[in-house]
Design an enzyme around this catalytic site. Sequence first.
Site, short mmCIF file in Angstrom:
data_model
loop_
_atom_site.label_atom_id
_atom_site.label_comp_id
_atom_site.label_asym_id
_atom_site.label_seq_id
_atom_site.Cartn_x
_atom_site.Cartn_y
_atom_site.Cartn_z
N LYS A 130 39.17 -14.24 -39.69
CA LYS A 130 40.14 -15.34 -39.66
C LYS A 130 41.49 -14.93 -40.25
O LYS A 130 42.54 -15.27 -39.72
CB LYS A 130 39.56 -16.50 -40.46
CG LYS A 130 40.34 -17.77 -40.33
CD LYS A 130 39.49 -18.93 -40.79
CE LYS A 130 40.13 -20.23 -40.35
NZ LYS A 130 39.15 -21.30 -40.28
N ARG A 174 9.72 -7.76 -34.94
CA ARG A 174 8.34 -7.45 -34.54
C ARG A 174 7.58 -6.79 -35.68
O ARG A 174 6.36 -6.81 -35.71
CB ARG A 174 8.35 -6.56 -33.30
CG ARG A 174 8.70 -7.34 -32.06
CD ARG A 174 8.78 -6.46 -30.87
NE ARG A 174 9.72 -5.36 -31.09
CZ ARG A 174 10.09 -4.49 -30.17
NH1 ARG A 174 9.58 -4.58 -28.96
NH2 ARG A 174 10.95 -3.53 -30.44
N GLU A 197 39.27 6.26 -35.88
CA GLU A 197 38.60 6.37 -37.18
C GLU A 197 38.15 7.80 -37.40
O GLU A 197 37.91 8.55 -36.46
CB GLU A 197 37.43 5.39 -37.28
CG GLU A 197 36.43 5.51 -36.16
CD GLU A 197 35.33 4.46 -36.23
OE1 GLU A 197 35.21 3.77 -37.25
OE2 GLU A 197 34.58 4.36 -35.25
N HIS A 227 36.92 -5.66 -28.99
CA HIS A 227 37.91 -5.99 -30.02
C HIS A 227 39.36 -5.79 -29.58
O HIS A 227 40.22 -6.62 -29.83
CB HIS A 227 37.66 -5.13 -31.26
CG HIS A 227 36.26 -5.24 -31.78
ND1 HIS A 227 35.66 -6.44 -32.02
CD2 HIS A 227 35.34 -4.30 -32.09
CE1 HIS A 227 34.43 -6.24 -32.48
NE2 HIS A 227 34.21 -4.95 -32.53
N LYS A 275 28.58 -8.60 -29.93
CA LYS A 275 28.94 -7.83 -28.75
C LYS A 275 27.84 -6.81 -28.46
O LYS A 275 27.13 -6.44 -29.41
CB LYS A 275 30.26 -7.11 -28.99
CG LYS A 275 30.08 -6.02 -30.06
CD LYS A 275 31.29 -5.22 -30.32
CE LYS A 275 30.92 -4.12 -31.29
NZ LYS A 275 32.00 -3.35 -31.79
N ASP A 321 7.50 -11.92 -31.46
CA ASP A 321 8.18 -11.36 -30.30
C ASP A 321 9.07 -12.48 -29.77
O ASP A 321 8.57 -13.46 -29.21
CB ASP A 321 7.15 -10.92 -29.25
CG ASP A 321 7.83 -10.37 -28.01
OD1 ASP A 321 9.04 -10.63 -27.83
OD2 ASP A 321 7.16 -9.68 -27.23
N LYS A 348 36.61 8.13 -32.19
CA LYS A 348 35.84 8.48 -33.40
C LYS A 348 36.15 9.91 -33.79
O LYS A 348 36.57 10.71 -32.96
CB LYS A 348 34.34 8.40 -33.09
CG LYS A 348 33.77 7.01 -33.14
CD LYS A 348 32.26 7.09 -33.07
CE LYS A 348 31.65 5.73 -33.27
NZ LYS A 348 32.03 5.08 -34.52
#
Length: 473
Positions: free
Chosen positions: A181, A57, A215, A239, A147, A96, A338
């Site tokens: 992959k 936008r 993490e 995941h 996702k 838009d 986290k």
Amino acid sequence: MTTVIPSAPDREPSAARQTLLILGASGDLTARLLLPGLGRLVASGTAPEITLIGSGRDDWDDGQWQRRVTDSFATVGADGPREAALIREARYLSADVTREDDLRRLLALCQGQLVIFFALPPMVTARSAAALCRAGLPPGTRLMLEKPFGTDSISARSLNDLLTELVPEEQVHRIDHFLGKSTVLNILGLRFANRIFEPVLNASHVACVDIVFDETLGLEARAGYYDGAGAMVDMVQSHLLQVLALLAMDAPPTLTARELRDRKAQVLRATRLWDDDPAAWSRRARYAAGEVAGRRLPAYAQEPGVDPARGTETLAEVVLAVDTWRWAGVPFRLRSGKAMAATRKEAIVTFRQPARVPDGLVGYEHPDRLRIGFGPDRLGLDVNINGPGNPFELEQVRLAADFGPGDLPPYGEVLRAVFEGDPTLSVRGDIAEECWRIVEPVLGAWRADEVPLTEYPAGSRGPADSLIGPVPG
Ligand code: NDP
């Protein structure tokens, strides 16, 4: 020992020009992940000729968009002549994308094989897809979606219905960059190209399977996206369930998109919350202020852009049952957190103890473990041997190997697969719905406050009531 499973055979770039149309070009995902992946792919010389069109936008002109692309490419050193040629021709159109007229203007700019990437908030993606149904798409168009695919199984199904009204399922790429992959092929190669592992990967020999993505990073200014998602949706529903499917599925006879995704769907259909009891078998928590790797982090609730009243979790744990002949009775424990003390991105298969350790051998403490690390991909096998010193005393050693790295970052691999029209690694619609079905009872119980939201200090090993506890190191 080094096992290298190449991520792809030597390849020639496909000759035909393709247009990559990014909806949400001014957003965070585009700048931080998508464009750097594209830059590396183009630099590798294995991409087709690409016309890049961005849309958002914001009232940008082509020059502003080209500067954004240049900056993102620079973060991965993609500054060669191929990348410069792509950037020179990159176009931007303010639009838009929920409006049919704007979409028609955008589509008129596109030539050749068209790939549309929806880097939009999920609700806007659904409205944009509905508007595209009215505007109409060139034949063969491929769609890429990030996702989360919907916000629950019902919205995922209606989004899937809309998408398949637009194009056939094989042209819908619900991407999972966690499983690039090379990582998928490493798991499949390890499981199905070795005689020694597959016969013991079942309930007779395995005590439990942990899939952990911890993490040290905190929110890192991503409240806009993260505070609406949380650890369960951001990592577990997406995941980690894909990792579970690859670890628990039966061997596909071939690696075609259909066979691989059929096997994954089959095992996910058999997966459910342990005892169907969210209070007992799920945990949620968010980090309090603390120090991580020498860095002071504020409490999650104090981070800019976070609405503390939402109760978004930064750590999610869930224990799942996979009700198949192979896995009945084996807990699969999934966790993502986290601001943890250490980064751990691993699947750990813990084996049952031997039927009997002979009298005379002392010091048996730990069961054998198979470890599969992600990003960088690693293999580790913890075994008990009679080490140096007292020959009757056991000690545990780790046999370790690094897999060969993929030649591209995950977004580069994902983009390459889409340009090649290969949906093998994208998440099929029924699989996306199945993943929501698995976590919905937990999310419902959390919303109803049946599972308390606890806290853990940033830089710690997680909350005191963790189901998994410190992951065996
Ligand atoms: P941002 O909010 O940063 O960007 C959203 C983009 O969508 C902006 O460019 C925004 O433009 C554009 N947009 C919103 N509404 C419209 C509209 N009606 N018409 C045209 N453009 C519109 O979000 P993210 O980049 O963080 O996320 C994008 C998607 O990726 C989301 O689905 C998110 O869940 C997913 N995701 C993001 C991750 C991340 O790390 N950022 C990680 C994993 C998934 P404007 O600036 O004009 O509002």
